[in-house]
Design a protein around this motif. Sequence first.
Motif, mmCIF file in Angstrom:
data_model
loop_
_atom_site.group_PDB
_atom_site.id
_atom_site.type_symbol
_atom_site.label_atom_id
_atom_site.label_comp_id
_atom_site.label_asym_id
_atom_site.label_seq_id
_atom_site.Cartn_x
_atom_site.Cartn_y
_atom_site.Cartn_z
ATOM 1 N N ALA A 66 38.563 48.519 35.681
ATOM 2 C CA ALA A 66 38.103 47.034 36.178
ATOM 3 C C ALA A 66 39.041 45.784 36.020
ATOM 4 O O ALA A 66 39.252 45.259 36.697
ATOM 5 C CB ALA A 66 36.712 46.713 35.660
ATOM 6 N N ASN A 67 39.684 46.066 34.702
ATOM 7 C CA ASN A 67 40.537 44.882 34.346
ATOM 8 C C ASN A 67 41.921 45.189 35.131
ATOM 9 O O ASN A 67 42.298 43.827 35.720
ATOM 10 C CB ASN A 67 41.060 45.058 32.870
ATOM 11 C CG ASN A 67 40.042 44.667 32.025
ATOM 12 O OD1 ASN A 67 39.083 43.750 32.350
ATOM 13 N ND2 ASN A 67 40.037 44.751 30.651
ATOM 14 N N GLN A 68 42.442 46.145 35.488
ATOM 15 C CA GLN A 68 43.501 46.349 36.294
ATOM 16 C C GLN A 68 43.188 45.908 37.874
ATOM 17 O O GLN A 68 43.844 45.038 38.524
ATOM 18 C CB GLN A 68 43.903 47.754 36.763
ATOM 19 C CG GLN A 68 45.060 48.011 37.534
ATOM 20 C CD GLN A 68 45.508 49.490 37.516
ATOM 21 O OE1 GLN A 68 45.016 50.440 36.907
ATOM 22 N NE2 GLN A 68 46.458 49.732 38.773
ATOM 23 N N LEU A 69 42.042 45.973 38.319
ATOM 24 C CA LEU A 69 41.424 45.396 39.717
ATOM 25 C C LEU A 69 41.258 44.095 39.509
ATOM 26 O O LEU A 69 41.789 43.108 40.605
ATOM 27 C CB LEU A 69 40.512 46.221 40.084
ATOM 28 C CG LEU A 69 40.478 47.730 40.493
ATOM 29 C CD1 LEU A 69 39.041 48.248 40.584
ATOM 30 C CD2 LEU A 69 41.228 47.604 41.887
ATOM 31 N N LEU A 70 41.062 43.566 38.483
ATOM 32 C CA LEU A 70 40.689 41.943 38.441
ATOM 33 C C LEU A 70 42.171 41.318 38.537
ATOM 34 O O LEU A 70 42.347 40.250 38.951
ATOM 35 C CB LEU A 70 40.259 41.593 37.131
ATOM 36 C CG LEU A 70 38.625 41.928 37.073
ATOM 37 C CD1 LEU A 70 37.839 41.704 35.821
ATOM 38 C CD2 LEU A 70 37.842 40.883 38.131
ATOM 39 N N GLN A 71 42.983 41.884 37.634
ATOM 40 C CA GLN A 71 44.400 41.471 37.494
ATOM 41 C C GLN A 71 45.163 41.450 39.127
ATOM 42 O O GLN A 71 45.815 40.524 39.352
ATOM 43 C CB GLN A 71 45.199 42.256 36.512
ATOM 44 C CG GLN A 71 44.946 41.988 34.908
ATOM 45 C CD GLN A 71 45.683 42.686 34.236
ATOM 46 O OE1 GLN A 71 46.032 43.850 34.381
ATOM 47 N NE2 GLN A 71 46.444 41.968 33.146
ATOM 48 N N GLU A 72 44.773 42.495 39.857
ATOM 49 C CA GLU A 72 45.617 42.543 41.077
ATOM 50 C C GLU A 72 44.935 41.507 41.865
ATOM 51 O O GLU A 72 45.596 41.326 42.844
ATOM 52 C CB GLU A 72 45.106 44.104 41.601
ATOM 53 C CG GLU A 72 45.755 44.934 40.866
ATOM 54 C CD GLU A 72 45.635 46.564 41.400
ATOM 55 O OE1 GLU A 72 44.562 46.571 42.320
ATOM 56 O OE2 GLU A 72 46.064 47.270 40.936
ATOM 57 N N GLN A 73 43.599 41.005 41.542
ATOM 58 C CA GLN A 73 42.843 39.971 42.410
ATOM 59 C C GLN A 73 43.392 38.620 41.777
ATOM 60 O O GLN A 73 42.634 37.596 42.265
ATOM 61 C CB GLN A 73 41.348 40.023 42.237
ATOM 62 C CG GLN A 73 41.037 41.373 43.331
ATOM 63 C CD GLN A 73 39.638 41.945 43.039
ATOM 64 O OE1 GLN A 73 38.813 40.940 43.567
ATOM 65 N NE2 GLN A 73 39.196 42.697 42.580
ATOM 66 N N GLY A 74 43.890 38.555 40.728
ATOM 67 C CA GLY A 74 44.414 37.262 40.369
ATOM 68 C C GLY A 74 43.447 36.637 39.279
ATOM 69 O O GLY A 74 43.234 35.289 39.192
ATOM 70 N N ASP A 75 42.575 37.447 38.713
ATOM 71 C CA ASP A 75 41.498 37.024 37.910
ATOM 72 C C ASP A 75 41.341 37.411 36.447
ATOM 73 O O ASP A 75 40.485 37.446 35.910
ATOM 74 C CB ASP A 75 39.915 37.146 38.645
ATOM 75 C CG ASP A 75 38.789 36.492 38.158
ATOM 76 O OD1 ASP A 75 39.248 35.347 37.787
ATOM 77 O OD2 ASP A 75 37.692 36.933 37.821
ATOM 78 N N GLY A 76 42.556 37.706 35.847
ATOM 79 C CA GLY A 76 42.593 38.074 34.599
ATOM 80 C C GLY A 76 41.899 39.349 34.349
ATOM 81 O O GLY A 76 41.848 40.280 34.910
ATOM 82 N N THR A 77 41.453 39.321 32.898
ATOM 83 C CA THR A 77 40.728 40.482 32.544
ATOM 84 C C THR A 77 39.410 40.203 31.631
ATOM 85 O O THR A 77 39.295 38.829 31.450
ATOM 86 C CB THR A 77 41.604 41.352 31.605
ATOM 87 O OG1 THR A 77 42.061 40.610 30.369
ATOM 88 C CG2 THR A 77 42.888 41.937 32.362
ATOM 89 N N VAL A 78 38.560 41.290 31.487
ATOM 90 C CA VAL A 78 37.490 40.922 30.646
ATOM 91 C C VAL A 78 37.984 41.734 29.309
ATOM 92 O O VAL A 78 38.363 42.635 29.072
ATOM 93 C CB VAL A 78 36.330 41.767 31.137
ATOM 94 C CG1 VAL A 78 35.150 41.728 30.163
ATOM 95 C CG2 VAL A 78 35.561 40.965 32.633
ATOM 96 N N ASP A 79 37.379 40.731 28.292
ATOM 97 C CA ASP A 79 37.489 41.311 26.995
ATOM 98 C C ASP A 79 36.321 42.063 26.688
ATOM 99 O O ASP A 79 35.231 41.726 26.351
ATOM 100 C CB ASP A 79 37.703 40.137 25.842
ATOM 101 C CG ASP A 79 37.880 40.476 24.563
ATOM 102 O OD1 ASP A 79 37.956 41.912 24.191
ATOM 103 O OD2 ASP A 79 37.863 39.825 23.538
ATOM 104 N N TRP A 80 36.525 43.308 26.703
ATOM 105 C CA TRP A 80 35.498 44.278 26.466
ATOM 106 C C TRP A 80 34.840 44.428 25.233
ATOM 107 O O TRP A 80 34.065 45.247 24.808
ATOM 108 C CB TRP A 80 35.561 45.661 27.336
ATOM 109 C CG TRP A 80 35.820 45.412 28.573
ATOM 110 C CD1 TRP A 80 37.083 45.764 29.526
ATOM 111 C CD2 TRP A 80 34.631 45.475 29.658
ATOM 112 N NE1 TRP A 80 36.782 45.455 30.636
ATOM 113 C CE2 TRP A 80 35.442 45.332 30.844
ATOM 114 C CE3 TRP A 80 33.508 45.450 29.828
ATOM 115 C CZ2 TRP A 80 34.622 45.262 32.324
ATOM 116 C CZ3 TRP A 80 32.600 45.296 30.915
ATOM 117 C CH2 TRP A 80 33.183 45.241 32.074
#
Length: 256
Positions: free
Chosen positions: A236-250
């Motif tokens: 999920a974090n990789q996909l968010l980064q690819e969309q330019g939206d950073g990451t979630v701190d899980w």
Amino acid sequence: MSDSDALFELEPPAAETIGFAGLARLPLTELVAEDWAEALAPVEGQLRAVLDFLATEVAAGHEVLPSPSNVLRAFRQPLAGVRVLIVGQDPYPTPGHAVGLSFAVEGAIRPIPRSLANIYKELETDLGLPPRVHGDLSPWADQGVLLLNRVLSVRAGAAGSHRNKGWEAITAAAIGAVADRTSAAGGKAPMVVILWGKDAESVRRLLGSGAVIASAHPSPLSASRGFFGSRPFSRANQLLQEQGDGTVDWELPPLP
């Protein structure tokens, strides 16, 4: 707590005094965040009908979970801020467990449900984060992780008892609204959807071409058949980064 959180959060004592019948009479903007009210307006009638149904359940002597103050909790955080959608089935039927966020429980509940314990095991395998003894997932929700069950209520002690009572139309509208959001630039808003199990998979048709991570459910009955090893959090974090939206701190705090 942000101003938007404070604006849309019902104080538990007031909500409990109102009850489900009272909730059914409140303006939609007092039940959910403002942009959720707009998104759910097409199913407002169905929502009020379901809340009336919950009131009849209580009147008949049944305990309904979660409480009135939490039944719409997933929609308190603004729709615009949703970054990750995790779809669950229906609330835990054990009194004291359901809190209105899929897979979460009150922070004081011990032991935590086995599905959540398995989620923590995968989180440790995936990202090396230590499992927690509590089930308060609100730090995820605060970062835009929408923890949404397909059915938002249940009769205590009777899993699945509120399926096909109207919630499915409401949560389908919510999922569609998440998938249809646009960014400030006019394209699709960044989002990742995590689907665990066959019930969650049923919403895939509502998601369009969005990024989806799917696997078996974390239940002890199915976790070994594809949930363990699926690495949903790092993916999920990789996909968010690819969309330019950073990451979630899980990582969750040691105690709520």
